[in-house]
Design a protein around this motif. Structure first.
Motif, mmCIF file in Angstrom:
data_model
loop_
_atom_site.group_PDB
_atom_site.id
_atom_site.type_symbol
_atom_site.label_atom_id
_atom_site.label_comp_id
_atom_site.label_asym_id
_atom_site.label_seq_id
_atom_site.Cartn_x
_atom_site.Cartn_y
_atom_site.Cartn_z
ATOM 1 N N GLN A 1 -6.675 -5.085 -0.008
ATOM 2 C CA GLN A 1 -5.805 -6.177 0.415
ATOM 3 C C GLN A 1 -5.237 -5.934 1.812
ATOM 4 N N ALA A 2 -4.894 -4.688 2.122
ATOM 5 C CA ALA A 2 -4.384 -4.363 3.460
ATOM 6 C C ALA A 2 -5.469 -4.561 4.518
ATOM 7 N N LEU B 1 0.831 -1.207 0.000
ATOM 8 C CA LEU B 1 0.000 0.000 0.000
ATOM 9 C C LEU B 1 0.863 1.253 0.000
ATOM 10 N N GLN B 2 1.950 1.249 0.766
ATOM 11 C CA GLN B 2 2.845 2.403 0.774
ATOM 12 C C GLN B 2 3.494 2.620 -0.592
ATOM 13 N N LEU C 1 -4.842 1.752 -6.208
ATOM 14 C CA LEU C 1 -4.956 2.177 -4.816
ATOM 15 C C LEU C 1 -6.100 1.449 -4.107
ATOM 16 N N ASP C 2 -7.229 1.322 -4.790
ATOM 17 C CA ASP C 2 -8.363 0.611 -4.175
ATOM 18 C C ASP C 2 -8.021 -0.848 -3.910
ATOM 19 N N ASP D 1 -4.444 4.012 -14.308
ATOM 20 C CA ASP D 1 -5.091 3.039 -13.411
ATOM 21 C C ASP D 1 -4.710 3.245 -11.954
ATOM 22 N N GLU D 2 -4.242 4.431 -11.587
ATOM 23 C CA GLU D 2 -3.750 4.603 -10.229
ATOM 24 C C GLU D 2 -4.868 4.466 -9.191
ATOM 25 N N GLN D 3 -6.063 4.924 -9.500
ATOM 26 C CA GLN D 3 -7.148 4.798 -8.540
ATOM 27 C C GLN D 3 -7.529 3.337 -8.332
#
Length: 215
Positions: free
Chosen positions: A149-150, A125-126, A143-144, A138-140
């Motif tokens: 997953q976290a 995630l970081q 990120l989702d 596709d960054e959003q």
């Protein structure tokens, strides 16, 4: 006298103990003699006579039949008491088992936030957060997926269900780096000019511009 156990069990135990002791191979001549060889100094024990030339010393005197019977009864009573004690200890252990299980501390469930999978998901995630703002298409979505997953790796099942519920009810904003597509609606075609008929004959009509139209 032997003590009787409650019910028929005590009678059976006492009879069994007496039978076992009675069947023991106790010699009728319960005498112990110490024999010493004067030449070698070797010492042996016997319930009979020593060998020729050996010095004999009585260690235990010969017992009468009454004494032997008394010893057998004492051994039977001791065996019965031992069986009673073992039975009592087993009953005490069975009675204490529910309390022992109730007093036993329950195992604390493992904290998912301290697991290896959670640490790996947080690092991912970081990494995704560090790439935000670079204009990737596709960054959003990335990120989702990393956030989900976290949550799955680090939250308990109940907390993850609440996070999913909050995620599904939130408003999704478009990416600030890519404007939504613009849909252009083509204009409607202009209607044809209205014909102004000035006069007609048997075969055709005429407008102001002199155009003719079949009648």
């Amino acid at each position: 006298m032997t003590r009787a156990l409650p019910g028929s069990l005590g009678t059976v135990s006492a009879a069994l103990a007496l039978t076992l002791v009675t069947c023991l191979p106790l010699p009728s001549m319960a005498q112990v003699v110490r024999c010493t060889d004067p030449a070698t100094g070797k010492v042996t024990y016997t319930d009979g006579d020593c060998g020729r030339g050996q010095s004999a010393r009585e260690v235990e005197a010969r017992k009468t039949p009454q004494e032997i019977q008394q010893e057998r009864e004492q051994a039977a009573e001791a065996l019965e008491r031992k069986q009673e004690r073992q039975q009592w200890e087993r009953q005490q252990q069975r009675d204490a088992e529910p309390a022992t299980r109730a007093a036993r501390p329950r195992a604390t469930p493992a904290d998912p936030s301290q697991s290896v999978d959670c640490q790996r998901a947080r690092r991912n995630l970081q990494e995704v957060l560090s790439t935000m703002g670079r204009g990737m298409y596709d960054e959003q979505a990335r990120l989702d997926a990393a956030q989900r997953q976290a949550d799955l790796a680090c939250l308990s099942p109940a907390d993850y269900a609440r996070a999913e519920s909050a995620r599904s009810s939130r408003t999704v904003y478009p990416s600030p780096y890519y404007a939504p597509p613009v849909v252009v609606v083509p204009p409607r075609p202009a209607p044809p000019p209205r014909r102004e008929i000035t006069h007609c004959n048997v075969f055709r009509c005429y407008d102001k511009q002199g155009n003719t139209y079949p009648r």
